[in-house]
Design a protein around this motif. Structure first.
Motif: not given
Length: 254
Positions: A168-192
Protein backbone atom coordinates in the motif's frame (compact mmCIF):
# COMPACT_ATOMS: atom_id res chain seq x y z
CA UNK A 1 -17.18 9.87 20.98
CA UNK A 2 -16.34 13.53 21.38
CA UNK A 3 -18.37 16.26 19.69
CA UNK A 4 -16.69 18.62 17.25
CA UNK A 5 -17.72 21.55 19.43
CA UNK A 6 -15.90 20.02 22.41
CA UNK A 7 -12.80 19.47 20.29
CA UNK A 8 -12.86 23.10 19.18
CA UNK A 9 -13.26 24.25 22.78
CA UNK A 10 -10.21 22.23 23.81
CA UNK A 11 -8.21 23.68 20.92
CA UNK A 12 -9.02 27.18 22.09
CA UNK A 13 -7.93 26.35 25.64
CA UNK A 14 -4.64 24.94 24.38
CA UNK A 15 -4.01 28.02 22.26
CA UNK A 16 -4.87 30.37 25.13
CA UNK A 17 -2.41 28.57 27.39
CA UNK A 18 0.29 28.70 24.72
CA UNK A 19 -0.16 32.46 24.33
CA UNK A 20 0.39 33.03 28.06
CA UNK A 21 3.24 30.54 28.58
CA UNK A 22 6.51 32.46 28.84
CA UNK A 23 8.56 29.57 27.43
CA UNK A 24 6.38 29.16 24.33
CA UNK A 25 7.49 31.45 21.49
CA UNK A 26 5.42 30.01 18.65
CA UNK A 27 2.48 27.77 17.90
CA UNK A 28 1.06 26.10 14.83
CA UNK A 29 -1.75 23.71 14.04
CA UNK A 30 -0.83 20.76 11.87
CA UNK A 31 -2.81 17.89 10.41
CA UNK A 32 -6.01 18.04 8.41
CA UNK A 33 -7.63 20.77 10.51
CA UNK A 34 -4.73 23.10 9.75
CA UNK A 35 -5.63 23.22 6.06
CA UNK A 36 -9.41 23.05 6.30
CA UNK A 37 -9.55 19.36 5.39
CA UNK A 38 -10.63 18.05 8.78
CA UNK A 39 -13.93 16.41 9.55
CA UNK A 40 -16.06 15.42 12.50
CA UNK A 41 -13.48 12.81 13.56
CA UNK A 42 -10.25 14.82 13.26
CA UNK A 43 -8.06 15.08 16.34
CA UNK A 44 -5.95 18.01 17.58
CA UNK A 45 -2.37 18.48 16.38
CA UNK A 46 -0.48 21.39 17.92
CA UNK A 47 3.22 22.26 17.61
CA UNK A 48 4.81 24.63 20.12
CA UNK A 49 8.14 26.40 19.78
CA UNK A 50 9.88 26.25 23.14
CA UNK A 51 12.62 28.46 24.57
CA UNK A 52 14.96 26.33 26.65
CA UNK A 53 14.63 22.63 27.39
CA UNK A 54 11.47 21.23 25.71
CA UNK A 55 11.07 18.48 28.29
CA UNK A 56 10.57 20.98 31.12
CA UNK A 57 7.74 22.71 29.25
CA UNK A 58 6.27 19.38 28.17
CA UNK A 59 6.19 18.18 31.77
CA UNK A 60 4.40 21.33 32.95
CA UNK A 61 1.86 21.03 30.17
CA UNK A 62 1.35 17.35 30.93
CA UNK A 63 0.50 18.10 34.56
CA UNK A 64 -1.88 20.85 33.46
CA UNK A 65 -3.61 18.57 30.94
CA UNK A 66 -4.21 15.93 33.59
CA UNK A 67 -5.48 18.48 36.09
CA UNK A 68 -7.60 20.64 33.77
CA UNK A 69 -8.69 18.38 30.91
CA UNK A 70 -8.96 15.06 32.74
CA UNK A 71 -6.43 13.25 30.54
CA UNK A 72 -6.73 9.48 30.93
CA UNK A 73 -3.37 8.46 29.48
CA UNK A 74 -0.46 9.72 27.44
CA UNK A 75 2.58 8.31 25.74
CA UNK A 76 5.70 9.75 24.14
CA UNK A 77 7.01 9.34 20.61
CA UNK A 78 10.83 9.51 20.41
CA UNK A 79 11.91 12.40 18.18
CA UNK A 80 15.42 13.50 19.10
CA UNK A 81 15.48 16.92 20.77
CA UNK A 82 11.78 17.43 20.10
CA UNK A 83 9.22 16.06 22.56
CA UNK A 84 6.03 14.57 21.07
CA UNK A 85 3.33 13.49 23.50
CA UNK A 86 0.00 11.94 22.59
CA UNK A 87 -2.88 12.41 25.03
CA UNK A 88 -6.23 10.66 25.39
CA UNK A 89 -9.13 12.70 26.79
CA UNK A 90 -12.63 11.57 27.76
CA UNK A 91 -14.80 10.97 24.73
CA UNK A 92 -11.83 9.55 22.82
CA UNK A 93 -10.45 12.95 21.90
CA UNK A 94 -6.77 12.69 20.95
CA UNK A 95 -4.29 15.55 21.32
CA UNK A 96 -0.91 15.32 19.63
CA UNK A 97 1.36 17.92 21.24
CA UNK A 98 4.82 18.64 19.87
CA UNK A 99 7.29 20.68 21.95
CA UNK A 100 10.03 21.75 19.53
CA UNK A 101 13.19 23.76 20.13
CA UNK A 102 12.88 27.17 18.50
CA UNK A 103 15.37 26.19 15.79
CA UNK A 104 13.16 23.22 14.83
CA UNK A 105 9.84 25.08 14.73
CA UNK A 106 8.64 25.09 11.16
CA UNK A 107 6.67 23.15 8.56
CA UNK A 108 8.03 19.91 7.12
CA UNK A 109 4.93 19.32 5.03
CA UNK A 110 1.90 21.13 3.62
CA UNK A 111 -0.37 20.62 6.65
CA UNK A 112 0.79 23.58 8.73
CA UNK A 113 -0.86 26.80 9.91
CA UNK A 114 1.20 29.22 11.98
CA UNK A 115 -0.76 30.80 14.83
CA UNK A 116 2.03 32.97 16.22
CA UNK A 117 5.82 33.04 16.24
CA UNK A 118 8.34 32.78 13.43
CA UNK A 119 8.62 29.38 11.77
CA UNK A 120 12.03 28.35 10.49
CA UNK A 121 12.68 26.90 7.03
CA UNK A 122 13.15 23.17 7.53
CA UNK A 123 13.74 20.27 5.20
CA UNK A 124 10.56 18.30 4.45
CA UNK A 125 10.16 14.80 5.80
CA UNK A 126 11.78 12.28 3.48
CA UNK A 127 9.47 10.11 1.40
CA UNK A 128 9.67 6.35 1.91
CA UNK A 129 12.48 4.75 -0.08
CA UNK A 130 11.18 2.22 -2.65
CA UNK A 131 14.36 0.15 -2.39
CA UNK A 132 13.95 -0.19 1.35
CA UNK A 133 10.30 -1.13 0.94
CA UNK A 134 11.28 -3.77 -1.63
CA UNK A 135 13.76 -5.13 0.88
CA UNK A 136 11.10 -5.32 3.54
CA UNK A 137 8.85 -7.20 1.12
CA UNK A 138 11.32 -10.03 0.46
CA UNK A 139 12.38 -10.09 4.12
CA UNK A 140 8.79 -10.45 5.32
CA UNK A 141 7.97 -13.03 2.64
CA UNK A 142 10.92 -15.14 3.72
CA UNK A 143 9.91 -14.97 7.36
CA UNK A 144 6.26 -15.69 6.54
CA UNK A 145 7.35 -18.88 4.79
CA UNK A 146 9.67 -19.86 7.64
CA UNK A 147 6.88 -19.22 10.16
CA UNK A 148 4.59 -21.57 8.22
CA UNK A 149 7.25 -24.26 8.12
CA UNK A 150 7.62 -23.95 11.88
CA UNK A 151 3.87 -24.17 12.39
CA UNK A 152 3.70 -20.60 13.73
CA UNK A 153 0.60 -19.55 11.86
CA UNK A 154 -0.15 -16.35 13.73
CA UNK A 155 3.39 -15.17 13.06
CA UNK A 156 3.00 -16.05 9.38
CA UNK A 157 -0.18 -13.96 9.25
CA UNK A 158 1.70 -11.07 10.85
CA UNK A 159 4.38 -11.10 8.14
CA UNK A 160 1.86 -11.43 5.30
CA UNK A 161 -0.13 -8.47 6.58
CA UNK A 162 3.07 -6.45 6.88
CA UNK A 163 3.87 -7.13 3.21
CA UNK A 164 0.42 -5.78 2.32
CA UNK A 165 1.10 -2.64 4.34
CA UNK A 166 4.33 -1.99 2.44
CA UNK A 167 2.58 -2.66 -0.86
CA UNK A 168 0.00 0.00 0.00
CA UNK A 169 2.84 2.39 0.81
CA UNK A 170 4.49 1.70 -2.54
CA UNK A 171 1.23 2.27 -4.40
CA UNK A 172 0.49 5.51 -2.55
CA UNK A 173 4.04 6.72 -3.19
CA UNK A 174 3.70 5.98 -6.90
CA UNK A 175 0.37 7.80 -7.21
CA UNK A 176 1.31 10.80 -5.10
CA UNK A 177 -0.95 10.03 -2.14
CA UNK A 178 -0.11 10.25 1.56
CA UNK A 179 1.99 7.24 2.54
CA UNK A 180 2.00 7.23 6.35
CA UNK A 181 -0.44 4.94 8.15
CA UNK A 182 -2.26 4.08 4.89
CA UNK A 183 -3.70 7.61 4.83
CA UNK A 184 -3.90 7.53 1.05
CA UNK A 185 -5.21 3.98 0.71
CA UNK A 186 -8.81 5.10 0.20
CA UNK A 187 -7.69 7.00 -2.91
CA UNK A 188 -6.18 3.97 -4.65
CA UNK A 189 -7.95 2.80 -7.83
CA UNK A 190 -10.53 0.05 -7.51
CA UNK A 191 -8.60 -2.42 -9.65
CA UNK A 192 -5.73 -2.19 -7.16
CA UNK A 193 -7.83 -2.34 -4.00
CA UNK A 194 -9.61 -5.42 -5.38
CA UNK A 195 -6.27 -7.17 -5.60
CA UNK A 196 -5.34 -5.93 -2.15
CA UNK A 197 -8.53 -7.44 -0.79
CA UNK A 198 -7.52 -10.80 -2.26
CA UNK A 199 -4.37 -10.71 -0.12
CA UNK A 200 -6.29 -10.76 3.16
CA UNK A 201 -5.73 -13.87 5.26
CA UNK A 202 -9.15 -15.47 5.69
CA UNK A 203 -8.15 -18.31 8.00
CA UNK A 204 -5.02 -19.74 9.61
CA UNK A 205 -5.01 -22.98 7.65
CA UNK A 206 -1.75 -23.70 5.85
CA UNK A 207 -3.30 -23.66 2.35
CA UNK A 208 -4.90 -20.28 3.03
CA UNK A 209 -1.70 -18.80 4.42
CA UNK A 210 0.19 -20.00 1.34
CA UNK A 211 -2.48 -18.58 -0.96
CA UNK A 212 -2.41 -15.20 0.79
CA UNK A 213 1.39 -15.09 0.77
CA UNK A 214 1.47 -15.89 -2.95
CA UNK A 215 -1.09 -13.19 -3.77
CA UNK A 216 0.59 -10.60 -1.56
CA UNK A 217 4.08 -11.22 -2.88
CA UNK A 218 2.89 -11.07 -6.50
CA UNK A 219 1.11 -7.76 -5.98
CA UNK A 220 4.08 -6.34 -4.10
CA UNK A 221 6.39 -7.22 -6.98
CA UNK A 222 4.05 -5.51 -9.43
CA UNK A 223 4.47 -2.31 -7.41
CA UNK A 224 8.24 -2.75 -7.08
CA UNK A 225 8.40 -3.13 -10.87
CA UNK A 226 6.89 0.35 -11.27
CA UNK A 227 9.93 1.82 -9.51
CA UNK A 228 12.69 -0.62 -10.44
CA UNK A 229 11.91 -3.17 -13.16
CA UNK A 230 15.36 -4.77 -12.93
CA UNK A 231 15.04 -5.33 -9.21
CA UNK A 232 11.57 -6.81 -9.65
CA UNK A 233 12.90 -9.12 -12.37
CA UNK A 234 15.54 -10.42 -9.96
CA UNK A 235 13.23 -10.84 -7.00
CA UNK A 236 10.05 -12.15 -8.64
CA UNK A 237 11.38 -15.64 -9.56
CA UNK A 238 12.77 -16.08 -6.06
CA UNK A 239 9.46 -15.09 -4.49
CA UNK A 240 7.57 -17.41 -6.82
CA UNK A 241 9.88 -20.25 -5.79
CA UNK A 242 9.45 -19.33 -2.12
CA UNK A 243 5.66 -19.32 -2.28
CA UNK A 244 5.13 -22.43 -4.44
CA UNK A 245 7.69 -25.03 -3.39
CA UNK A 246 6.62 -27.55 -0.75
CA UNK A 247 8.26 -27.61 2.65
CA UNK A 248 10.52 -30.32 3.98
CA UNK A 249 8.87 -30.75 7.31
CA UNK A 250 8.34 -28.79 10.44
CA UNK A 251 11.11 -27.43 12.62
CA UNK A 252 10.82 -26.52 16.26
CA UNK A 253 13.74 -24.08 15.99
CA UNK A 254 13.50 -20.42 16.93
Amino acid sequence: MFAATERDRVRERLLARAETDGTVTGAAFTGSLAVGAGDRWSDIDLVLAVRGEPTDTADRWTRWLYDELDVRHHWELPAGGTVIRVFLLPGWLEIDLTFAPEAEFGPRGPQWRTLFGEPRPLDPFAAPDPGTLAGLVWHHALHARVSMERGRRWQAEHWISAIRDHTITLACLRLGHATAYAKGAHLLPEELTARLESTLVRSLTEPELRRALTATAALAMDEVARFDPRLAARLRPMLEELTTESGEGRSAGA
